[in-house]
Scaffold this active site. Structure first.
Site, mmCIF file in Angstrom:
data_model
loop_
_atom_site.group_PDB
_atom_site.id
_atom_site.type_symbol
_atom_site.label_atom_id
_atom_site.label_comp_id
_atom_site.label_asym_id
_atom_site.label_seq_id
_atom_site.Cartn_x
_atom_site.Cartn_y
_atom_site.Cartn_z
ATOM 1 N N SER A 5 0.873 -0.962 -0.078
ATOM 2 C CA SER A 5 0.080 -0.089 0.064
ATOM 3 C C SER A 5 0.904 1.404 0.037
ATOM 4 C CB SER A 5 -0.880 0.009 1.167
ATOM 5 O OG SER A 5 -1.406 1.255 1.235
ATOM 6 N N TYR B 26 -1.963 -1.777 10.474
ATOM 7 C CA TYR B 26 -2.094 -1.812 8.990
ATOM 8 C C TYR B 26 -0.666 -1.368 8.452
ATOM 9 C CZ TYR B 26 -3.844 -1.390 4.358
ATOM 10 O OH TYR B 26 -4.119 -1.593 2.945
HETATM 11 P P1 NAD Z 1 -11.533 -6.011 0.021
HETATM 12 O O1 NAD Z 1 -12.207 -6.304 1.369
HETATM 13 O O2 NAD Z 1 -12.557 -5.809 -0.889
HETATM 14 O O3 NAD Z 1 -10.968 -7.622 -0.143
HETATM 15 C C1 NAD Z 1 -10.219 -8.269 0.551
HETATM 16 C C2 NAD Z 1 -10.571 -9.841 0.669
HETATM 17 O O4 NAD Z 1 -9.446 -10.528 1.406
HETATM 18 C C3 NAD Z 1 -12.086 -10.071 1.188
HETATM 19 O O5 NAD Z 1 -12.710 -10.837 0.041
HETATM 20 C C4 NAD Z 1 -11.708 -10.820 2.207
HETATM 21 O O6 NAD Z 1 -12.706 -11.784 2.542
HETATM 22 C C5 NAD Z 1 -10.304 -11.512 2.057
HETATM 23 N N1 NAD Z 1 -9.753 -11.992 3.047
HETATM 24 C C6 NAD Z 1 -9.764 -11.230 4.429
HETATM 25 N N2 NAD Z 1 -8.936 -12.059 5.205
HETATM 26 C C7 NAD Z 1 -8.716 -13.189 4.672
HETATM 27 C C8 NAD Z 1 -7.820 -14.172 5.242
HETATM 28 N N3 NAD Z 1 -7.469 -14.275 6.457
HETATM 29 N N4 NAD Z 1 -7.680 -15.096 4.250
HETATM 30 C C9 NAD Z 1 -8.074 -15.247 2.999
HETATM 31 N N5 NAD Z 1 -8.769 -14.089 2.267
HETATM 32 C C10 NAD Z 1 -9.107 -13.245 3.270
HETATM 33 O O7 NAD Z 1 -10.402 -4.977 -0.195
HETATM 34 P P2 NAD Z 1 -9.449 -4.562 -1.297
HETATM 35 O O8 NAD Z 1 -9.431 -3.243 -1.136
HETATM 36 O O9 NAD Z 1 -9.766 -5.259 -2.523
HETATM 37 O O10 NAD Z 1 -7.801 -5.083 -0.692
HETATM 38 C C11 NAD Z 1 -7.159 -6.013 -1.206
HETATM 39 C C12 NAD Z 1 -5.741 -5.749 -0.835
HETATM 40 O O11 NAD Z 1 -5.470 -4.473 -1.126
HETATM 41 C C13 NAD Z 1 -5.538 -5.742 0.532
HETATM 42 O O12 NAD Z 1 -4.290 -6.343 0.993
HETATM 43 C C14 NAD Z 1 -5.403 -4.587 1.208
HETATM 44 O O13 NAD Z 1 -4.718 -3.908 2.356
HETATM 45 C C15 NAD Z 1 -4.707 -3.632 0.040
HETATM 46 N N6 NAD Z 1 -4.886 -2.149 -0.298
HETATM 47 C C16 NAD Z 1 -6.343 -1.785 -0.169
HETATM 48 C C17 NAD Z 1 -6.366 -0.301 -0.525
HETATM 49 C C18 NAD Z 1 -7.810 0.395 -0.547
HETATM 50 O O14 NAD Z 1 -7.797 1.701 -0.631
HETATM 51 N N7 NAD Z 1 -8.965 -0.502 -0.552
HETATM 52 C C19 NAD Z 1 -5.298 0.367 -0.660
HETATM 53 C C20 NAD Z 1 -4.202 -0.064 -0.693
HETATM 54 C C21 NAD Z 1 -3.762 -1.312 -0.406
#
Ligand code: NAD
Length: 257
Positions: free
Chosen positions: A143, A157
């Protein structure tokens, strides 16, 4: 088709970035193994891919559990014969993750177990499979918060994503001569459920937007397009990178009015 004959495993494929990437990978010819703990979301992703006449299978795997990660890799090899691409994407941002004083130890541990240990387990069991396939590409979701400090604290985080970034660098060097590339995707703030749940008031949203030169949140499909590049052979000379896809946030000192 940019991923023809490749098999890709995506963790957290039940929503957000993981789902969009699964859909795009399948469209580009990959056989996709979608994993998640949210079975409904994961199965829905697979159904969407199959409805489009493409290839995917779902496997329940909690990335914080070693046995699940070992099993998901075995499932990919058993189902599609090999593994070429591993997208360690699953991650959480907990609502009770705050500053160092207020954050409970349990929230710290939970976040580290999923966001950091999950990537380690993915690599621990995924790398031998990539070796068996003659090489491959690993993408770890970090991130922008691994590079910039924020006044909206989320100590666990932030620390977890810093760990993902440094782990990615070391993995890239260690496995460079095995034809295994390892890169980190660094998304900026996205309009996904994960972040919108955290920035749950208009004021909190605006507080973030003011720092983004483009003046908007990113979309999950914009991350998927970057992951596709890192997964495909088009990025054959790219490894150990911090791939910023962030609307310019990490480049900004002052943003446009
Ligand atoms: P999201 O919540 O839509 O998707 C995350 C998915 O991971 C969900 O389907 C959830 O069920 C699954 N998950 C959670 N815990 C789990 C586990 N223990 N084992 C397997 N699956 C699990 O979120 P997103 O925004 O698509 O996030 C995806 C990645 O991107 C994450 O690593 C997040 O930290 C990162 N990220 C997101 C953002 C943002 O602004 N949304 C920014 C930077 C980084």
């Amino acid at each position: 088709m940019r991923l023809k004959d490749k098999t890709a495993l995506i963790t957290g494929a039940g929503s957000g970035i993981g789902r969009e990437t699964a859909l795009l990978f399948a469209k580009e010819g990959a056989r996709v193994v979608a994993t998640d703990i949210n079975d409904e979301g994961g199965k829905e992703t697979v159904a969407m891919i199959r409805e489009a006449g493409q290839e995917a299978a779902y496997f329940h795997a909690d990335v914080s559990k070693a046995a699940d990660c070992e099993a998901m890799v075995a499932f990919a090899e058993r189902t599609y014969g090999k593994l070429d691409i591993l997208f360690n994407n699953a991650g959480i941002m907990h609502n009770d993750d705050g500053d160092a004083v207020s954050t409970e130890e349990a929230i710290w541990d939970l976040t580290m177990n999923i966001n950091v240990k999950g990537v380690f387990f993915g690599c621990k069991y995924g790398i031998p499979a990539l070796r068996r396939a003659g090489g491959g590409s690993i993408i770890n979701t970090a991130s922008f918060v691994a590079l910039l400090g924020a006044a909206t604290p989320q100590i666990a985080y932030t620390a977890s994503k810093g760990a993902v970034l440094s782990m990615t660098r070391e993995l890239a060097i260690i496995h460079a001569r095995e034809n295994i590339r390892v890169n980190a995707l660094c998304p900026g703030p996205l309009r996904t459920e994960l972040l919108m749940k955290f920035l749950n008031t208009e004021e909190k949203k605006q507080r973030r937007l003011v720092h983004i030169p483009m003046g908007r949140f990113g979309e999950a499909r914009e991350m998927a397009a970057a992951v596709l590049y890192l997964a495909s052979d088009e990025s054959s000379y790219v490894t150990g990178s911090e791939f910023m896809v962030d609307g310019g946030i990490t480049a900004a000192y002052v943003t446009p009015e």
